[in-house]
Design a protein around this motif. Structure first.
Motif, PDB file in Angstrom:
ATOM      1  N   LEU A   1       0.966  -1.128  -0.260  1.00  0.00           N
ATOM      2  CA  LEU A   1      -0.052  -0.155   0.060  1.00  0.00           C
ATOM      3  C   LEU A   1       0.666   1.253  -0.054  1.00  0.00           C
ATOM      4  N   GLY A   2       1.994   1.019   0.547  1.00  0.00           N
ATOM      5  CA  GLY A   2       3.182   2.205   0.491  1.00  0.00           C
ATOM      6  C   GLY A   2       3.408   2.678  -0.896  1.00  0.00           C
ATOM      7  N   HIS A   3       3.682   1.554  -1.539  1.00  0.00           N
ATOM      8  CA  HIS A   3       4.079   1.956  -2.945  1.00  0.00           C
ATOM      9  C   HIS A   3       2.623   2.510  -3.740  1.00  0.00           C
TER      10      HIS A   3
ATOM     11  N   ALA B   1       9.902   2.139   3.560  1.00  0.00           N
ATOM     12  CA  ALA B   1       9.640   3.271   4.615  1.00  0.00           C
ATOM     13  C   ALA B   1       8.301   2.767   5.581  1.00  0.00           C
ATOM     14  N   VAL B   2       7.428   2.318   4.957  1.00  0.00           N
ATOM     15  CA  VAL B   2       6.328   1.524   5.860  1.00  0.00           C
ATOM     16  C   VAL B   2       6.682   0.619   6.716  1.00  0.00           C
TER      17      VAL B   2
ATOM     18  N   ALA C   1       8.234  -1.109  12.299  1.00  0.00           N
ATOM     19  CA  ALA C   1       9.153  -1.561  13.417  1.00  0.00           C
ATOM     20  C   ALA C   1       9.289  -0.447  14.557  1.00  0.00           C
ATOM     21  N   ALA C   2       9.072   0.839  14.213  1.00  0.00           N
ATOM     22  CA  ALA C   2       9.303   1.840  15.293  1.00  0.00           C
ATOM     23  C   ALA C   2       8.072   1.580  16.026  1.00  0.00           C
TER      24      ALA C   2
ATOM     25  N   LEU D   1      12.663  -7.495   6.172  1.00  0.00           N
ATOM     26  CA  LEU D   1      12.021  -6.989   4.736  1.00  0.00           C
ATOM     27  C   LEU D   1      12.655  -5.744   4.448  1.00  0.00           C
ATOM     28  N   VAL D   2      12.976  -4.744   5.262  1.00  0.00           N
ATOM     29  CA  VAL D   2      13.512  -3.564   4.749  1.00  0.00           C
ATOM     30  C   VAL D   2      14.853  -4.052   4.137  1.00  0.00           C
TER      31      VAL D   2
END
Length: 364
Positions: free
Chosen positions: A61-63, A107-108, A113-114, A148-149
């Motif tokens: 969805l970020g993409h 980035a998502v 993670a944060a 994943l990142v």
């Protein structure tokens, strides 16, 4: 995508699950039960996998939402055993736009993670407790998102990192050359994945296959776009063709189908294009109706009329998106030709042959 179950819609984008994803869940259950860990542990394991793929959906969805900022629509998002796939109608041509679309997914995962790290800190969970219950569940999910990142940002085109590489290269060299470089690096990394998969995890072999053939397809598409980028529909349209009237009976269309090589026919009504009669629709109509039925009853409305001055590249993209093999071509609402995927392919082959001939032509 075929054989997919629609799970719902988010931000106007359909979310689908491929049937093979169910095999992954079944395999998770089998592994836990086979190891004697019981039904509760199997449910935890399956739940963790579903949580991971929930993060994958958010990644895609970020993409999609970043692409929407640049007026690029996302057809759908499909969950596969090897990850998620967001089908954008096209990739941004501006390298800066491509860069931001590519990094939006990872980035998502960084944001997820944060958030998980904050929740674990508030709950007082240990950052080093690696199990699938309590804080360990959240910690494992945090670690998977970081994984994943890191994995997606590897410069293995057409993965996210590879697209970032292509975007950065495109800022200095032309897009076709940048794609070729990124594709070559992606295929080299696919070989590394395949070798590693033989010794570490067979799952890497599946990823290697995806990366290798995906990189080659992207390079080929870039070459096609380079050739047709400045061409018009008129450069590839067929001007010798057979049309039908909306009042013609179906058996007349079947006679034209047998008599020549043309398989799809533009249909006119009142001098204007009423639609296309495709071979498959003709065969279906003949099996369901009388041969004397008018052609208009079998027309397809999915293939739009195009103008001879339209961009060939944009038209080709629309034909692929709509599943159209043939479209009628008009000049001031008058039918002047038809455009087929085959005629575009022949144009590309001729260009390739002429280009090759210029390269091998001896000097005099």
């Amino acid at each position: 995508m075929k054989w997919s179950l629609k799970l719902g819609t988010i931000a106007g984008i359909g979310i689908f699950m491929h049937w093979s994803f169910l095999l992954l869940i079944a395999w998770i259950f089998f592994v836990f039960l086979h190891q004697g860990q019981g039904l509760v542990a199997a449910l935890r394991g399956a739940g963790f996998v579903l949580a991971v793929f929930g993060c994958v959906v958010l990644h895609e969805l970020g993409h999609a939402l970043m692409a929407r900022r640049y007026d690029i629509r996302t057809r759908d998002i499909t969950l596969l055993p090897i990850g998620g796939l967001a089908r954008l109608e096209r990739m941004p041509e501006d390298p800066r736009h491509e860069f931001w679309v590519a990094v939006a997914g990872p980035a998502v995962n960084v944001a997820i993670a944060a958030i998980l790290a904050g929740i674990i800190a508030v709950l007082g969970g240990s950052y080093f407790e690696l199990d699938l219950v309590g804080g360990g569940f959240l910690l494992n999910l945090l670690l998977v998102n970081l994984l994943l990142v890191g994995f997606n940002m590897l410069p293995a085109f057409p993965m996210d990192g590879g697209r970032v590489l292509r975007a950065l290269l495109s800022m200095r060299i032309d897009r076709l050359r940048a794609t070729r470089v990124a594709s070559a690096i992606g295929q080299a990394m696919a070989v590394v994945f395949a070798v590693a998969g033989l010794y570490l995890n067979p799952f890497l072999i599946l990823i290697a296959v995806f990366v290798f053939f995906g990189a080659r397809a992207e390079a080929r598409q870039a070459e096609v776009n380079q050739v047709i980028n400045d061409l018009k529909v008129s450069d590839a349209m067929i001007t010798r063709f057979q049309s039908l009237s909306a009042d013609d009976p179906l058996f007349r269309a079947s006679e034209e189908l047998i008599a020549g090589s043309q398989q799809d026919f533009p249909v006119l009504e009142g001098g204007r294009v009423a639609g296309m009669l495709r071979r498959d629709d003709l065969l279906k109509a003949l099996s369901e109706r009388n041969g004397d039925s008018p052609v208009r009853e079998a027309l397809t409305s999915g293939c739009k009329v195009v103008r001879e001055t339209d961009s060939l590249r944009r038209t080709l993209e629309a034909m692929r998106e709509g599943g159209c093999f043939t479209v009628p071509v008009v000049r001031e609402d008058r039918l002047v030709g038809i455009l087929t995927l085959e005629s575009i392919g022949e144009l590309l082959m001729l260009d390739s042959a002429l280009h090759h001939g210029r390269q091998v032509q001896p000097h005099r």
